[in-house]
Enzyme design. Structure first.
Site, short mmCIF file in Angstrom:
data_model
loop_
_atom_site.label_atom_id
_atom_site.label_comp_id
_atom_site.label_asym_id
_atom_site.label_seq_id
_atom_site.Cartn_x
_atom_site.Cartn_y
_atom_site.Cartn_z
N LYS A 96 -84.36 -29.46 36.18
CA LYS A 96 -85.69 -29.55 35.57
C LYS A 96 -86.02 -31.00 35.18
CE LYS A 96 -87.05 -24.95 34.76
NZ LYS A 96 -87.67 -23.90 34.00
N LYS A 156 -85.04 -20.17 45.31
CA LYS A 156 -85.49 -18.85 44.83
C LYS A 156 -87.00 -18.82 44.62
CE LYS A 156 -85.15 -19.15 39.82
NZ LYS A 156 -84.94 -18.42 38.61
N LYS A 182 -92.01 -18.39 39.48
CA LYS A 182 -93.40 -18.22 39.07
C LYS A 182 -94.09 -19.55 38.82
CE LYS A 182 -91.69 -16.12 34.93
NZ LYS A 182 -90.67 -17.03 34.45
N1 AQP Z 1 -86.40 -15.09 42.69
C1 AQP Z 1 -85.72 -14.31 41.85
N2 AQP Z 1 -84.96 -13.30 42.36
C2 AQP Z 1 -84.28 -12.49 41.51
N3 AQP Z 1 -84.31 -12.59 40.15
C3 AQP Z 1 -85.06 -13.56 39.61
N4 AQP Z 1 -85.30 -13.93 38.33
C4 AQP Z 1 -86.14 -14.99 38.34
N5 AQP Z 1 -86.46 -15.33 39.60
C5 AQP Z 1 -85.80 -14.47 40.43
C6 AQP Z 1 -84.75 -13.27 37.14
O1 AQP Z 1 -85.84 -12.96 36.26
C7 AQP Z 1 -85.39 -13.00 34.90
C8 AQP Z 1 -86.37 -13.72 34.03
O2 AQP Z 1 -86.45 -15.06 34.47
P1 AQP Z 1 -87.19 -16.17 33.60
O3 AQP Z 1 -88.64 -16.04 33.77
O4 AQP Z 1 -86.74 -16.13 32.20
O5 AQP Z 1 -86.68 -17.54 34.14
P2 AQP Z 1 -86.39 -18.02 35.57
O6 AQP Z 1 -85.13 -17.43 36.09
O7 AQP Z 1 -86.44 -19.52 35.47
O8 AQP Z 1 -87.62 -17.46 36.44
P3 AQP Z 1 -88.65 -18.29 37.27
O9 AQP Z 1 -89.63 -17.33 37.84
O10 AQP Z 1 -87.97 -19.21 38.22
O11 AQP Z 1 -89.38 -19.11 36.13
P4 AQP Z 1 -89.77 -20.64 36.10
O12 AQP Z 1 -90.51 -20.88 37.40
O13 AQP Z 1 -90.63 -20.79 34.90
O14 AQP Z 1 -88.50 -21.42 35.98
C9 AQP Z 1 -84.00 -13.63 34.92
O15 AQP Z 1 -83.04 -12.58 34.73
C10 AQP Z 1 -83.88 -14.22 36.30
O16 AQP Z 1 -82.55 -14.24 36.77
#
Ligand code: AQP
Length: 340
Positions: A122, A204, A207
């Site tokens: 990040k 991955k 969002k």
């Molecule tokens: N692509 C993915 N496939 C499977 N699981 C996923 N998770 C996130 N992306 C995938 C799981 O969703 C839960 C909540 O995630 P989060 O929103 O707290 O943080 P993150 O993992 O950082 O998700 P994002 O979408 O990638 O958010 P940003 O873009 O803001 O960093 C977790 O259990 C995660 O494993």
């Protein structure tokens, strides 16, 4: 979820997971986390939350963050989390999270935080805003977890390192001040999909990706879903099969399998001799069909903000009862004078 009996009755194992309102949750969040949380609520005593304090480690526009917090909360309800069975709260509405994060920060070493992969990643993607919160993110996550003394923390593989650090911090605190925290186990859920970006299948689906075509938002209209799948990166072989050198097609197969329940062999057979066009349309339609009832329920919840506010307040109150009990114990052990 009852908290009143927590000290008198043997309790079910407790599980805890949070999601950031840093965007509308994606199909990855749904298939990799939220859908599985719904299944967990019958087996465990579950606590789920919207991690808005985490979201501000990256710059957020205030009105948008507020709106996203409601939307993510409503989506958690819309996927089937039931506040009668589990807690669903908003992190910033329980001040104990920020307070314990400070105390744990004083038990965490600079070197430990510097080694966190997410911080390194990040810092690169937000080079103009490498703030203290981004660096200290794992101590807030440790506070989120340790406040509720969960036995299990369902997380994706990407969060395993933070969970291990939480265990290290908890173990250190217990050694310094006597047994206080339960050392939580990261619970990597079986059969839960790891969904990759539709445009760069080496990373991955996220969002907060700046490329809208890279992810399916849980609130995308069916047209947008179909369009994004049609544009998904594949390869030139025009054969639906799962192989390491075909990450784009393999990802689409993983998604299709997750929403239809079909195995990879069945999917290969279904699309044998047919081009990617048919396959991509089928994936898009199946995903749109899966999300449609969730979206309908989401709009119903969002139509009554007063009810959402009331529910958030009630759930934060219940969460605070558990959290403050732990926080008071920690403060007492560290030598703080508590008000009588
Ligand atoms: N692509 C993915 N496939 C499977 N699981 C996923 N998770 C996130 N992306 C995938 C799981 O969703 C839960 C909540 O995630 P989060 O929103 O707290 O943080 P993150 O993992 O950082 O998700 P994002 O979408 O990638 O958010 P940003 O873009 O803001 O960093 C977790 O259990 C995660 O494993």
């Amino acid at each position: 979820m009852s908290t009143a009996n927590e000290t008198t009755e043997p309790r079910r194992k407790r599980a805890l997971s949070l999601i950031q309102p840093s965007g509308i949750p994606t199909l990855g969040n749904y298939l990799g986390a939220m859908r599985n949380w719904v299944a967990l609520q019958d087996e465990f005593e579950c606590i789920f939350g919207v991690a808005d304090l985490h979201a501000v480690t990256v710059r957020q526009e205030p009105a948008r963050l507020r709106q996203r917090t409601y939307e993510v909360y409503a989506l958690l309800l819309a996927v089937g989390l039931d506040p009668e069975k589990c807690l669903v709260f908003v992190q910033s509405q329980v001040p104990a999270h920020a307070e314990l994060a400070w105390l744990l920060g004083c038990c965490t070493q600079f070197g430990e935080l510097s080694r966190m992969t997410q911080f390194k990643d990040k810092s690169q993607s937000h080079a103009d805003n490498i703030n203290l919160g981004l660096f200290a993110y794992p101590t807030l996550m440790a506070a989120d977890i340790l406040l509720y003394r969960p036995d299990l923390v369902p997380v994706g593989k990407d969060q395993k390192q933070h969970c291990e650090l939480t265990r290290d911090i908890a173990g250190r605190f217990n050694n310094l001040y006597s047994d206080t925290f339960v050392l939580p186990e990261p619970y990597i859920m079986q059969n839960c999909a790891n969904v990759l970006s539709l445009q760069e299948p080496a990373k991955k689906m996220s969002k907060s990706d700046s490329n809208q075509n890279a992810f399916i938002s849980m609130l995308d209209e069916p047209d947008a879903i179909l369009r994004k799948f049609r544009r998904a990166v594949t390869d030139s072989e025009a054969r639906v099969c799962r192989r390491e050198d075909k990450p784009g097609v393999s990802n689409l197969m993983e998604i299709y399998g997750a929403v239809t329940g079909r195995t990879f062999d069945q999917i290969e057979e279904e699309f044998d001799g047919r081009g990617y066009g048919d396959f991509k349309s089928a994936v898009g339609e199946a995903v749109a069909e899966t999300l449609r009832p969730i979206q309908d329920r989401f709009h119903t919840y969002m139509g009554d903000k007063a009810q959402l506010d009331a529910l958030m307040k009630e759930q934060a109150g219940k969460a605070a009862v558990i959290a403050c009990r732990t926080l008071d114990k920690v403060k007492k052990k560290m030598g703080f004078v508590l008000t009588k």
